[in-house]
Design a protein around this motif. Structure first.
Motif, PDB file in Angstrom:
ATOM      1  N   ASP A  43       0.862  -1.188   0.000  1.00  0.00           N
ATOM      2  CA  ASP A  43       0.000   0.000   0.000  1.00  0.00           C
ATOM      3  C   ASP A  43       0.901   1.241   0.000  1.00  0.00           C
ATOM      4  O   ASP A  43       1.218   1.811   1.041  1.00  0.00           O
ATOM      5  CB  ASP A  43      -0.904  -0.039   1.249  1.00  0.00           C
ATOM      6  N   ARG A  78      -0.938   4.757   1.424  1.00  0.00           N
ATOM      7  CA  ARG A  78      -1.583   4.974   2.727  1.00  0.00           C
ATOM      8  C   ARG A  78      -0.712   5.886   3.592  1.00  0.00           C
ATOM      9  O   ARG A  78       0.502   5.688   3.696  1.00  0.00           O
ATOM     10  CB  ARG A  78      -1.820   3.636   3.432  1.00  0.00           C
ATOM     11  N   ASP A  97      -5.554  -6.151   4.163  1.00  0.00           N
ATOM     12  CA  ASP A  97      -6.544  -5.120   4.453  1.00  0.00           C
ATOM     13  C   ASP A  97      -7.712  -5.264   3.472  1.00  0.00           C
ATOM     14  O   ASP A  97      -7.496  -5.572   2.294  1.00  0.00           O
ATOM     15  CB  ASP A  97      -5.866  -3.746   4.282  1.00  0.00           C
ATOM     16  N   THR A 134      -9.326  -3.285   1.797  1.00  0.00           N
ATOM     17  CA  THR A 134      -9.215  -2.467   0.572  1.00  0.00           C
ATOM     18  C   THR A 134      -8.345  -3.145  -0.486  1.00  0.00           C
ATOM     19  O   THR A 134      -8.323  -2.725  -1.640  1.00  0.00           O
ATOM     20  CB  THR A 134      -8.583  -1.100   0.902  1.00  0.00           C
ATOM     21  N   ASP A 143      -6.520  -5.191   9.152  1.00  0.00           N
ATOM     22  CA  ASP A 143      -5.511  -5.083   8.089  1.00  0.00           C
ATOM     23  C   ASP A 143      -4.921  -6.460   7.741  1.00  0.00           C
ATOM     24  O   ASP A 143      -4.239  -6.596   6.721  1.00  0.00           O
ATOM     25  CB  ASP A 143      -4.399  -4.081   8.453  1.00  0.00           C
TER      26      ASP A 143
END
Ligand code: FEO
Length: 394
Positions: free
Chosen positions: A17, A20, A53, A55, A83
């Motif tokens: 990620d 983030r 996570d 997402t 997560d």
């Protein structure tokens, strides 16, 4: 990032990620993070260690497809925080025969946080094993890193430890392994300070549990994998076991300049006495850097003006944070300025009272600092220097 092989039958299948910048709506992530999931493909059965996570669920599913994984027997949930567990419900739908392996406390959390059906979860005891055929997973209960339900998974045949959050770092990188150790050390220390430090005493009690395992690789669920496990094990031993260093951390804020003059004088006085100082202006500081400094600091000095009768709100926030992070500081005090009355000593000392530190005589001045203020600051610097020396802090 596509799947990456670690050993034969062991793959990284997680997600990086890069973008983030905040975790838990609280913790800054200047370098992004990763959610590392691992596939262990044995001769008889296949296990996924942690997920990602929510997402990033699509990334994990794509990675499993790229490895042609049609069937999962087990999904190991080392930790229930979303997560790592957030993709579980989708994966359980895609793999209706898969069982989730978790501690009993983790089972409860997964059922409540993610509504995972009870009959999909198999609880595991400390030291229990599961055979995948030619590969064996052993489970090590290791509570409070950093939730109560956490465990670590050890892959015996390849001597790989999967500790989930423990030993991790919030670091988005294309490096599968910790190659640039200076960069990884910084990220791992920040991560320890923000996530693990409040549980230092519990980690201290449990870290020896790992001594009986031969560990060739540590594969955490955030940041790069350690092929030299001693790099991170030694760092943790320093942060967890060793006494603090000859270092003062000085979070402060100044509204009209008086507290800044006090801070400047005090920092010079400490430096003259060979005490190291790290000061943080709380109107613009990165709280992660403040947390990192607290890993090593022996003394916390809070510098504050008085606003509406008490400490500036940013100072109150920092004091609460310091108290919650439970660093191994030994001494504390307060310096600053006020206009007509103040409760900063009562308020800050009450917040820091959980830390079991020795409070040194504060230096507060009405208005602008004068000669006697500077003398009092010099005396406070003397006391800190003497105490650090008495405790042999280097
Ligand atoms: Fe990385 Fe506690 O979750």
């Amino acid at each position: 990032m596509k799947p990456r092989i670690i050993e034969e039958g062991v793959y990284w299948v997680g997600a990086v990620d890069w973008d983030r910048r905040l975790f838990d709506e609280l913790i800054p992530l200047p370098d992004g993070t990763s959610y590392n999931a691992y596939l262990v493909d044995g001769s008889d059965k296949t296990a996924l260690i942690d997920t990602v996570d929510p997402t990033m669920t699509n990334v994990l599913i794509r990675n499993l497809k790229l490895l042609n994984v049609k069937h999962l027997d087990y999904i190991i949930a080392n930790h229930a925080e979303q997560d790592h567990s957030g993709a579980l419900p989708t994966l359980l739908d895609l793999h209706p025969d898969a069982k989730v392996i978790a501690t009993s406390k983790c089972k409860d959390l997964l059922m409540n946080l993610l509504l995972v059906p009870e009959d999909r979860i198999q609880t595991i005891e400390d030291g229990e094993t599961i055979s995948l055929g030619d590969k064996t997973l052993e489970f090590i209960h290791f509570p409070w890193v950093h939730w109560p339900e956490t465990m670590l998974t050890y892959l015996r045949e390849d001597s790989i430890l999967f500790p989930c959050d423990l030993f991790g770092s919030h670091l988005a990188t294309s490096d599968l392994y910790a190659i640039d150790e200076a960069v990884v050390y910084e990220a791992a220390k920040r991560y320890y300070a923000e996530i693990m430090m409040p549980f230092r005493l519990i980690i201290k009690r449990n870290l020896d549990k790992l001594n009986k395992f031969k560990i060739n690789v540590i594969a955490p669920s955030h940041g790069p994998i350690y092929r030299k496990p001693n790099f991170i094990l030694e760092a943790y031993r320093d942060w967890v076991y060793n006494p603090p260093k000859n270092l003062v951390v000085l979070p402060y804020l100044s509204m009209h300049g008086s507290t800044k003059v006090i801070v400047d004088h005090f920092v010079s006085a400490l430096v003259e006495r060979k005490v190291r100082v790290q000061q943080f202006n709380l109107s613009r500081t990165d709280i992660g850097k403040l947390a990192m400094t607290l890993v090593d600091a022996a003394t916390v000095i809070i510098g504050t003006p008085t606003v509406l009768g008490g400490p500036h709100p940013n100072v109150l926030y920092a004091a609460h944070l310091i108290s919650a992070l439970r660093p191994k500081v030994m001494f504390a005090s307060i310096i600053g300025s006020y206009g007509w009355g103040t409760t900063v000593i009562q308020q800050i000392s009450q917040i820091l009272s959980k830390l079991k530190v020795e409070f040194l005589e504060p230096v507060l001045v009405k208005g602008y600092p004068r000669e006697e203020t500077f003398k009092a600051l010099d005396r406070l610097a003397d006391e800190i220097s003497e105490r650090h020396k008495k405790h042999g802090l280097a």
